[in-house]
Design an enzyme around this catalytic site. Structure first.
Site, PDB file in Angstrom:
ATOM      1  N   GLU A   1       0.840  -1.204   0.000  1.00  0.00           N
ATOM      2  CA  GLU A   1       0.000   0.000   0.000  1.00  0.00           C
ATOM      3  C   GLU A   1       0.874   1.253   0.000  1.00  0.00           C
ATOM      4  OE1 GLU A   1      -3.077  -0.511   2.944  1.00  0.00           O
ATOM      5  OE2 GLU A   1      -3.652  -2.436   2.100  1.00  0.00           O
TER       6      GLU A   1
ATOM      7  N   HIS B   1      -7.899  -8.656   1.324  1.00  0.00           N
ATOM      8  CA  HIS B   1      -7.220  -7.360   1.492  1.00  0.00           C
ATOM      9  C   HIS B   1      -5.910  -7.604   2.235  1.00  0.00           C
ATOM     10  CE1 HIS B   1     -10.188  -4.094   0.330  1.00  0.00           C
ATOM     11  NE2 HIS B   1     -10.597  -5.224  -0.214  1.00  0.00           N
TER      12      HIS B   1
ATOM     13  N   GLU C   1      -6.904  -6.768  -2.774  1.00  0.00           N
ATOM     14  CA  GLU C   1      -6.514  -5.366  -2.685  1.00  0.00           C
ATOM     15  C   GLU C   1      -5.062  -5.314  -3.160  1.00  0.00           C
ATOM     16  OE1 GLU C   1      -7.150  -1.929   0.617  1.00  0.00           O
ATOM     17  OE2 GLU C   1      -5.958  -3.644   1.167  1.00  0.00           O
TER      18      GLU C   1
ATOM     19  N   GLU D   1      -9.636   3.441   0.278  1.00  0.00           N
ATOM     20  CA  GLU D   1      -9.644   3.729   1.717  1.00  0.00           C
ATOM     21  C   GLU D   1      -8.691   4.866   2.073  1.00  0.00           C
ATOM     22  OE1 GLU D   1      -8.560  -0.032   3.442  1.00  0.00           O
ATOM     23  OE2 GLU D   1      -6.474   0.109   2.823  1.00  0.00           O
TER      24      GLU D   1
HETATM   25  C1  NOJ Z   1      -8.230  -2.704   5.586  1.00  0.00           C
HETATM   26  C2  NOJ Z   1      -9.069  -3.008   4.406  1.00  0.00           C
HETATM   27  O1  NOJ Z   1      -8.404  -2.685   3.212  1.00  0.00           O
HETATM   28  C3  NOJ Z   1     -10.367  -2.247   4.561  1.00  0.00           C
HETATM   29  O2  NOJ Z   1     -11.158  -2.425   3.411  1.00  0.00           O
HETATM   30  C4  NOJ Z   1     -11.070  -2.698   5.800  1.00  0.00           C
HETATM   31  O3  NOJ Z   1     -12.213  -1.917   5.988  1.00  0.00           O
HETATM   32  C5  NOJ Z   1     -10.177  -2.549   7.030  1.00  0.00           C
HETATM   33  N1  NOJ Z   1      -8.916  -3.136   6.787  1.00  0.00           N
HETATM   34  C6  NOJ Z   1     -10.788  -3.195   8.262  1.00  0.00           C
HETATM   35  O4  NOJ Z   1     -10.841  -4.587   8.089  1.00  0.00           O
HETATM   36 CA    CA Z   2      -5.966  -2.130   2.955  1.00  0.00          CA
END
Ligand code: NOJ
Ligand code: CA
Length: 675
Positions: free
Chosen positions: A177, A455, A474, A480
């Site tokens: 990320e 993710h 992801e 996010e």
């Molecule tokens: C990171 C994830 O990428 C996100 O989509 C999720 O809401 C949070 N973690 C909490 O699990």
């Molecule tokens: Ca994430």
């Protein structure tokens, strides 16, 4: 011997020149259309391969081989038994960016003879396509059943000439990320893959791997001179891979094309994976979902229990009503299970995957969903407490299956390099340990007819072909970050992703934020795009499941834009990259699976771009209504992000369309077949 004299001598195959003991080869193979040629040689104890595309040398002789614990680095002294074959087949994906995939390749397997017992006979299989190649090792002389430790991977990719690279430093605590930086490729220190390069020679390259199973992820280490070598994510004790003989490695892949689009439209990743192990995957249907998700990221509600708990029965029903009204397939609910209270990242081992908070009535919710024709999408955040998850995995999946949940989003929020294993070791997020874990989850899920959207995942390597319940991941900076700030994703991010992260496979980016500013005044603390961009992402960023990530009220406030999200499918017959400059803009077109319409999506960086786009991908002689969603003339992601104009006109394949995008803007079109 320096590289130049080596090349000069290479055609003198097998000649024993004074001072060059053990020279053998080259053994060469060309891709089906003779676009790419690869030659393998052994010389002075080293095994190397080199690659040309037409007159251009792409890779100089680059090292092959691995070293095992208990023996010295092997010297390769002979090249034996080159076998060659060719194959041209077409196979069908159960779902995907392209229904029919052509697999047209040549293959050559050579045996490297090494001077150590475990390296005595190493088969290397090269598979060449016109748009790239892959190769993998098969360590045949590791005796059956014998455990061995891989200590070094000598595989290199020595590029020739000057290249720009889009990359970020590997081993960062936030896994994959990170924002990409563009630099001279010689400045690469340690890069994640897919690693994409653009050369002064006009070529585009991307380095990655395919079928990453029971092996550590490969990063690429640069030496400051354009030479890249494999760097495998180790176990806590420094061992790279624990294997049992004989064994075969994942494929190391190199895409080679004359445009950025050639990389994005390559299907080598999929072609180098095994056919499906799941006989009937009809229980997974591509589709769109909404969820109790963005509201937590905006701090409007909480994952943990209390007065602002998002995952309460009434709220879930509210989202289910919205989903049913507009035809969404599912509602993702995060924070429904116990374990979220307090510091859940530090206390991931407290998560239960079968116990709901009291205000989440799963019986009532799933019954309501059934009545409304909406599925509950499950969520298993592990906080990186993998042992806790594995201990409950069977129960977690059985629990969901009992409630008719067939799609589960998983999560591994924990700094890479700190994931605890059963022996007290701390693991990287994509070493062999986590590679095994990711596949294990998919296998257990498959037994229960559950598909996985991971993710913080191990990077994708085309495994969805073999395990088509690995539907999306992801594995990059997603939407996010546009809630959190520090900073949010700059506009160019989405014009880089299609040529980097997305070369690995589908991404759950979670597009569709309409309330661009979400109450923030600072640009770097809110979404940095226009509304048209948010629509275009449904076409530009491929995933078989796409979220409409914003709050229901924000969609109902903009029915003009929302219509595109309602129309756009997530399963495609054909996908094409029409124009692109990595980090500047991209235009993609996709035809719905089994359909006659077409969809187009384009996004730009922080600069305005107007591109003339021929519509020659449309069926000739047919008329289409182009339903256009574009930036208003005064739109700008900084000052006027939600100014959107919709427009319709009749077009044919002979027409061109002006794609005018504002700074940080986008362009989305549905071409509806009229006759
Ligand atoms: C990171 C994830 O990428 C996100 O989509 C999720 O809401 C949070 N973690 C909490 O699990
Ligand atoms: Ca994430």
């Amino acid at each position: 011997m320096n590289r130049r004299s080596y090349l000069f001598l290479a055609p003198l195959a097998g000649l024993m020149l004074p001072g060059t003991a053990f020279a053998a080869g080259p053994e060469c193979v060309q891709s089906p259309g003779k676009v790419i040629e690869l030659c393998v040689s052994v010389d002075g104890g080293n095994a190397t391969y080199e690659v040309r595309r037409g007159a251009v040398q792409v890779l100089a002789p680059s090292a092959l081989g691995m070293t095992f614990a208990g023996e010295p680095q092997a010297r390769y002294t002979a090249l034996k038994g080159a076998t060659r074959s060719a194959s041209d087949t077409t196979w069908e994906q159960p779902w995907g960016e392209q229904r029919l995939v052509r697999d047209n390749h040549t293959e050559m397997t050579v045996t490297l003879e090494g001077d150590t017992p475990l390296n005595k006979a190493v088969d290397v299989t090269f598979r060449l396509f016109d748009d790239g190649f892959g190769f993998r090792y098969s360590f045949q002389s590791v005796p059956k059943g014998q455990d061995v430790d891989v200590m070094d991977d000598r595989t290199a990719f020595d590029t020739v000439g000057a290249y720009q690279a889009w990359w970020y430093e590997g081993l960062g605590q936030e896994r994959d990320e990170y924002l990409y930086t563009q630099t001279d490729a010689r400045r690469i220190t340690l890069a994640e893959t897919p690693l994409t390069l653009k050369g002064e020679n006009g070529l585009y390259l991307s380095f990655h791997e395919a079928a990453l199973v029971d092996f550590p992820s490969m990063l690429l280490e640069g030496d400051g001179a354009g030479n890249l070598s494999a760097w495998l994510m180790p176990w806590p004790d420094g061992v790279l891979a624990h294997k049992t003989g004989p064994f075969t490695t994942p494929w190391r892949t190199v895409l080679i094309g004359e445009s950025a689009g050639a990389l994005a439209d390559s299907r080598i990743e999929l072609n180098l994976n095994e056919p499906s192990k799941i006989k009937d995957i009809s229980w997974f249907k591509p589709g769109k979902y909404v969820g109790i998700w963005w509201e937590m990221h905006l701090n409007k509600s909480t994952w943990g229990s209390g007065p602002a708990h998002g995952a309460n029965t009434a709220n879930v029903k509210h989202y289910m009503d919205f989903a049913a009204k507009y035809g969404f397939d599912g509602v993702l609910v995060e924070g429904w299970n116990t374990g979220w209270d307090g510091d859940w990242i530090a206390n991931g081992d407290k998560f239960s995957f079968t116990e709901a908070y009291p205000d989440f009535d799963i019986d009532a919710i799933t019954a309501y969903g059934k009545e409304k024709g909406v599925n509950l999408v499950g969520h298993n955040e592990t906080g990186g407490a993998v042992v806790n998850y594995e201990d409950q995995l069977e129960d977690a999946m059985a629990f969901y299956a009992r409630y008719g949940v067939s799609q589960v989003k998983t999560g591994y929020v924990r700094h890479s390099g700190t994931i605890p294993d059963r022996d007290g070791g701390k693991q990287w997020f994509a070493g062999q340990y986590m590679v095994r874990h990711n596949l294990h989850v998919a296998e257990v899920a498959a037994k229960h007819h559950i598909s996985i959207d991971a993710h913080e995942p191990v990077k994708d390597t085309g495994l969805r072909r073999t395990w088509p319940n690995m539907i999306s991941r992801e594995g990059a900076r997603g939407q996010e970050f546009n809630a959190w700030g520090n900073p949010t994703n700059p506009p160019e991010h989405v014009s880089i992703l299609p040529f980097t992260r997305l070369l690995a496979g589908p991404m759950d980016y979670t597009p569709g934020i309409f309330d661009i500013e979400h109450g923030k005044t600072e640009l770097t603390r809110r979404v940095q795009s226009t509304l048209a961009t948010q629509l275009a992402l449904y076409v530009v960023v491929y995933s078989p499941i796409q979220m409409a990530a914003d709050l229901p009220e924000n969609y109902e406030a903009r029915p003009d834009a929302f219509q595109f999200i309602l129309d756009v499918p997530t399963d495609w017959e054909v996908s094409k990259t029409l124009q692109a400059a990595i980090g500047d803009y991209v235009v993609m077109a996709r035809q719905p699976r089994g359909g006659q319409d077409w969809y187009l999506g384009a996004v730009t960086d922080e600069e305005a771009h107007t591109l003339s786009q021929p519509l020659d991908f449309l069926a000739p002689g047919k008329r289409y209504e182009a339903q256009i969603y574009k930036d208003a003339p005064d739109a700008d992601y900084r000052t006027n992000p939600t100014a959107l104009v919709t427009d319709t006109r009749v077009v044919t394949s002979k027409d061109s369309l002006d794609i005018a995008m504002a700074p940080g803007g986008g362009f989305a079109v549905r071409f509806k077949l009229l006759d």
